[in-house]
Design a protein around this motif. Structure first.
Motif, PDB file in Angstrom:
ATOM      1  N   GLY A 143       0.523  -1.179  -0.047  1.00  0.00           N
ATOM      2  CA  GLY A 143      -0.181   0.170   0.057  1.00  0.00           C
ATOM      3  C   GLY A 143       0.590   1.839  -0.372  1.00  0.00           C
ATOM      4  N   TYR A 144       0.644   2.046   0.972  1.00  0.00           N
ATOM      5  CA  TYR A 144       1.329   3.726   0.883  1.00  0.00           C
ATOM      6  C   TYR A 144       2.314   3.891   1.953  1.00  0.00           C
ATOM      7  CZ  TYR A 144      -1.175   5.838  -3.292  1.00  0.00           C
ATOM      8  OH  TYR A 144      -0.917   5.701  -4.299  1.00  0.00           O
ATOM      9  N   LYS A 145       2.867   2.855   2.416  1.00  0.00           N
ATOM     10  CA  LYS A 145       2.997   2.995   3.791  1.00  0.00           C
ATOM     11  C   LYS A 145       4.473   2.566   3.938  1.00  0.00           C
ATOM     12  CE  LYS A 145       5.453  -1.495   7.488  1.00  0.00           C
ATOM     13  NZ  LYS A 145       4.631  -2.969   7.890  1.00  0.00           N
ATOM     14  N   ALA A 146       5.399   2.079   2.638  1.00  0.00           N
ATOM     15  CA  ALA A 146       7.282   2.316   1.858  1.00  0.00           C
ATOM     16  C   ALA A 146       6.978   3.578   2.221  1.00  0.00           C
ATOM     17  CB  ALA A 146       6.959   2.154   1.524  1.00  0.00           C
ATOM     18  N   ALA A 147       6.202   4.756   1.723  1.00  0.00           N
ATOM     19  CA  ALA A 147       6.911   6.257   1.358  1.00  0.00           C
ATOM     20  C   ALA A 147       7.986   6.181   1.249  1.00  0.00           C
ATOM     21  CB  ALA A 147       5.626   6.772   2.249  1.00  0.00           C
ATOM     22  N   ARG A 148       8.499   5.888  -0.020  1.00  0.00           N
ATOM     23  CA  ARG A 148      10.072   6.018  -0.365  1.00  0.00           C
ATOM     24  C   ARG A 148      10.340   6.784  -1.721  1.00  0.00           C
ATOM     25  NH1 ARG A 148      13.424   0.093  -0.340  1.00  0.00           N
ATOM     26  NH2 ARG A 148      13.033  -0.226   1.637  1.00  0.00           N
ATOM     27  N   ALA A 149      11.765   7.429  -0.980  1.00  0.00           N
ATOM     28  CA  ALA A 149      11.661   8.537  -2.829  1.00  0.00           C
ATOM     29  C   ALA A 149      12.523   6.894  -3.127  1.00  0.00           C
ATOM     30  CB  ALA A 149      12.839   9.825  -2.431  1.00  0.00           C
ATOM     31  N   GLY A 150      12.475   7.218  -4.677  1.00  0.00           N
ATOM     32  CA  GLY A 150      13.547   6.603  -5.454  1.00  0.00           C
ATOM     33  C   GLY A 150      14.489   7.174  -6.601  1.00  0.00           C
ATOM     34  N   VAL A 151      15.281   6.811  -7.155  1.00  0.00           N
ATOM     35  CA  VAL A 151      15.945   7.584  -8.507  1.00  0.00           C
ATOM     36  C   VAL A 151      16.886   7.173  -9.707  1.00  0.00           C
ATOM     37  CG1 VAL A 151      18.281   7.574  -6.680  1.00  0.00           C
ATOM     38  CG2 VAL A 151      17.319   9.629  -8.002  1.00  0.00           C
ATOM     39  N   ALA A 152      16.567   6.917 -10.373  1.00  0.00           N
ATOM     40  CA  ALA A 152      16.910   7.009 -11.754  1.00  0.00           C
ATOM     41  C   ALA A 152      17.825   7.935 -12.463  1.00  0.00           C
ATOM     42  CB  ALA A 152      15.669   5.878 -12.142  1.00  0.00           C
ATOM     43  N   THR A 153      18.906   7.373 -13.286  1.00  0.00           N
ATOM     44  CA  THR A 153      19.938   8.100 -14.274  1.00  0.00           C
ATOM     45  C   THR A 153      20.097   7.586 -15.766  1.00  0.00           C
ATOM     46  OG1 THR A 153      21.913   7.097 -13.831  1.00  0.00           O
ATOM     47  CG2 THR A 153      21.474   9.352 -12.667  1.00  0.00           C
ATOM     48  N   SER A 154      20.510   8.423 -16.422  1.00  0.00           N
ATOM     49  CA  SER A 154      20.250   8.185 -17.853  1.00  0.00           C
ATOM     50  C   SER A 154      21.225   9.078 -18.807  1.00  0.00           C
ATOM     51  CB  SER A 154      18.619   8.171 -18.833  1.00  0.00           C
ATOM     52  OG  SER A 154      18.776   8.236 -19.714  1.00  0.00           O
ATOM     53  N   ASP A 155      21.165   7.933 -19.787  1.00  0.00           N
ATOM     54  CA  ASP A 155      22.679   9.418 -20.605  1.00  0.00           C
ATOM     55  C   ASP A 155      22.050  10.226 -21.621  1.00  0.00           C
ATOM     56  OD1 ASP A 155      24.801   8.113 -19.101  1.00  0.00           O
ATOM     57  OD2 ASP A 155      24.758   6.499 -20.700  1.00  0.00           O
ATOM     58  N   LYS A 156      21.131   9.499 -21.749  1.00  0.00           N
ATOM     59  CA  LYS A 156      19.935  10.433 -22.107  1.00  0.00           C
ATOM     60  C   LYS A 156      18.634  10.681 -22.052  1.00  0.00           C
ATOM     61  CE  LYS A 156      19.401   7.180 -25.476  1.00  0.00           C
ATOM     62  NZ  LYS A 156      18.947   6.513 -27.074  1.00  0.00           N
ATOM     63  N   PRO A 157      18.053  12.169 -22.570  1.00  0.00           N
ATOM     64  CA  PRO A 157      16.515  12.016 -21.726  1.00  0.00           C
ATOM     65  C   PRO A 157      15.462  11.456 -22.105  1.00  0.00           C
ATOM     66  CG  PRO A 157      17.349  13.949 -24.312  1.00  0.00           C
ATOM     67  CD  PRO A 157      18.202  12.765 -23.129  1.00  0.00           C
ATOM     68  N   THR A 158      15.883  10.694 -23.467  1.00  0.00           N
ATOM     69  CA  THR A 158      14.275   9.216 -23.479  1.00  0.00           C
ATOM     70  C   THR A 158      14.389   8.026 -22.919  1.00  0.00           C
ATOM     71  OG1 THR A 158      14.828   9.079 -25.308  1.00  0.00           O
ATOM     72  CG2 THR A 158      13.450  10.741 -25.632  1.00  0.00           C
ATOM     73  N   GLY A 159      15.780   7.837 -21.956  1.00  0.00           N
ATOM     74  CA  GLY A 159      16.219   6.365 -21.315  1.00  0.00           C
ATOM     75  C   GLY A 159      16.462   6.242 -22.833  1.00  0.00           C
ATOM     76  N   PRO A 160      16.957   4.713 -22.304  1.00  0.00           N
ATOM     77  CA  PRO A 160      16.288   3.994 -21.389  1.00  0.00           C
ATOM     78  C   PRO A 160      16.797   4.729 -19.724  1.00  0.00           C
ATOM     79  CG  PRO A 160      17.737   2.616 -21.907  1.00  0.00           C
ATOM     80  CD  PRO A 160      18.088   3.882 -22.684  1.00  0.00           C
ATOM     81  N   PHE A 161      16.395   4.871 -18.234  1.00  0.00           N
ATOM     82  CA  PHE A 161      16.760   4.849 -16.969  1.00  0.00           C
ATOM     83  C   PHE A 161      16.961   3.711 -16.328  1.00  0.00           C
ATOM     84  CE2 PHE A 161      14.560   9.270 -18.410  1.00  0.00           C
ATOM     85  CZ  PHE A 161      15.312  10.021 -18.116  1.00  0.00           C
ATOM     86  N   THR A 162      17.891   3.839 -16.007  1.00  0.00           N
ATOM     87  CA  THR A 162      18.289   2.847 -14.890  1.00  0.00           C
ATOM     88  C   THR A 162      18.707   2.982 -13.557  1.00  0.00           C
ATOM     89  OG1 THR A 162      20.373   2.501 -16.452  1.00  0.00           O
ATOM     90  CG2 THR A 162      20.843   1.594 -14.287  1.00  0.00           C
ATOM     91  N   PHE A 163      17.467   2.269 -12.733  1.00  0.00           N
ATOM     92  CA  PHE A 163      17.462   2.146 -11.794  1.00  0.00           C
ATOM     93  C   PHE A 163      18.300   2.173 -10.223  1.00  0.00           C
ATOM     94  CE2 PHE A 163      15.725   0.444  -7.008  1.00  0.00           C
ATOM     95  CZ  PHE A 163      15.213   1.735  -6.540  1.00  0.00           C
ATOM     96  N   ILE A 164      18.420   2.984  -9.659  1.00  0.00           N
ATOM     97  CA  ILE A 164      19.804   3.255  -8.812  1.00  0.00           C
ATOM     98  C   ILE A 164      19.429   3.111  -7.185  1.00  0.00           C
ATOM     99  CG2 ILE A 164      21.894   4.826  -7.784  1.00  0.00           C
ATOM    100  CD1 ILE A 164      21.773   6.378  -9.973  1.00  0.00           C
ATOM    101  N   LYS A 165      18.467   3.619  -6.290  1.00  0.00           N
ATOM    102  CA  LYS A 165      18.106   3.124  -5.098  1.00  0.00           C
ATOM    103  C   LYS A 165      16.927   3.540  -4.724  1.00  0.00           C
ATOM    104  CE  LYS A 165      20.959   6.554  -3.950  1.00  0.00           C
ATOM    105  NZ  LYS A 165      22.003   7.441  -3.054  1.00  0.00           N
TER     106      LYS A 165
END
Length: 368
Positions: free
Chosen positions: A135-157
């Motif tokens: 549900g909404y228990k975790a309440a986390r921030a996620g971050v990902a990065t890419s070399d291009k604006p359209t992606g693909p983005f790689t999830f970091i943490k």
């Protein structure tokens, strides 16, 4: 054979004529908004990013039905040169088929925002993340990065920000407004102290890059009773531990922040689930505050419910003075894919702002 060839050419001309006619040069808030393939744009709770003459729109990809409010596909990306007509760039960040992943298919992944880091040359995406089945228990921030604006983005943490850190207080903050975990004064402080060691809750969010290149993560914390404005690290992929609490004790979500004439502005909403409520706006001379609450920026018929929408982003229009577009979502929880977009121009009167409803409008409402 000639008849067949003539028919083919007629169909071809008709096809391209139809495509040409599909180009638009105006906005119609709340109506279906077809992309270059004729499909309603699927980028909910989104944000925009501008670079080298192109706008990129990132948002939650929804599917039909109420289950569409869970992330079954990922973050969708579109591009545009004029803000009216959008090209489908595909899925920039797909969810994972690995059920042990933080971004496993079926998790809740909301309000993605992308910024560009000039030092690392990376495109950085932040989003609100809730783990699969919680549900909404975790309440986390996620971050990902890419070399291009359209992606693909790689999830970091993903994680809860600023674990172990106390808030930063602007000069002149009254003692009674400072958190005292030895004696919490209210619910909001109680939630803050509860989460101090493990990091603060991070739900509805936005990202803002200031004129000096510093980036900030703005998010609902303390069971949505407070907005945190938190400084990001130089590479934009983590938090420094410096943050302030805004409008503490009042439940606020859907923050959208921008800057004009040296003043910081922020629009948000109350917390009524998927149902609309009155928008609220704030201003400050420093990113950390103190922030002043000004009430509802929307005026006219429908303003008491933000015209049926909820804030997600404020877009500065490139090349135009005092040109800011208020972006909101009109949620349809029973059929998530049908969610509509309410884009409206912001009007300024001195340092005050207003948002009026317009059935149809274009960028000519702004001065060059």
């Amino acid at each position: 054979m000639r008849k067949i060839l003539t028919l083919f050419l007629c169909l071809l001309v008709s096809h391209f004529a139809s495509r040409a006619q599909s180009k638009v040069n105006y906005f119609t808030p709340g109506q279906l908004w077809p992309d270059d393939k004729g499909t309603h744009i699927n980028a909910h709770g989104g944000g925009l990013f501008y670079q080298k003459g192109t706008y990129y729109w990132y948002g939650e990809h929804k599917i039909a039905g109420s289950a569409g409010n869970r992330a079954m596909v990922g973050v969708h990306c579109y591009s545009s040169k004029d803000l009216y007509n959008w090209k489908d760039e595909g899925i920039a960040l797909p969810v994972s088929n690995d059920t042990t992943s933080d971004i496993a298919k079926g998790c809740i992944l909301e309000r993605p925002k992308v910024v560009f880091n000039k030092k690392t040359k990376k495109y950085v995406m932040w989003f609100h993340l809730e783990l699969l089945g919680q549900g909404y228990k975790a309440a986390r921030a996620g971050v990902a990065t890419s070399d291009k604006p359209t992606g693909p983005f790689t999830f970091i943490k993903s994680y809860r920000p600023n674990a172990g850190f106390m808030p930063f207080y602007p000069e002149g903050t009254p003692v009674e407004d400072k958190v005292d975990c030895a004696n919490p004064k209210n619910k909001s402080e109680g939630f803050f102290c509860r989460d101090l060691s493990g990091g603060q809750m991070a739900r509805d969010m936005n990202v803002f890059v200031d004129d000096d290149g510093k980036a900030y993560h703005i998010f609902s914390a303390e069971e949505n009773f407070t907005l945190d404005i938190a400084e990001l690290t130089d590479d934009y992929t983590g938090h420094t531990g410096k943050f302030s609490r805004v409008y503490a004790g009042h439940q606020t979500e859907a923050p959208a922040i921008f800057k004009r004439n040296g003043i910081y502005y922020m629009i948000g909403s109350g917390t009524t689930g998927w149902a609309p409520n009155p928008a609220r706006w704030f201003s400050a001379k420093s990113i950390y505050g103190p922030w002043t609450y000004h009430g509802n920026p929307c005026v006219g018929a429908g303003s008491e419910l933000t015209f049926g929408g909820q804030s997600t982003y404020v877009l500065p229009v490139s090349g135009k003075k005092d040109a800011f577009v208020f972006m909101a979502d009109k949620w349809t929880p029973k059929d998530a894919i049908d969610g509509r977009y309410l884009w409206l121009p912001i009007t300024f009167k001195g340092d005050d702002m207003e948002i009026n409803w317009m059935d149809k409008w274009d960028l000519n409402v702004f001065k060059k």
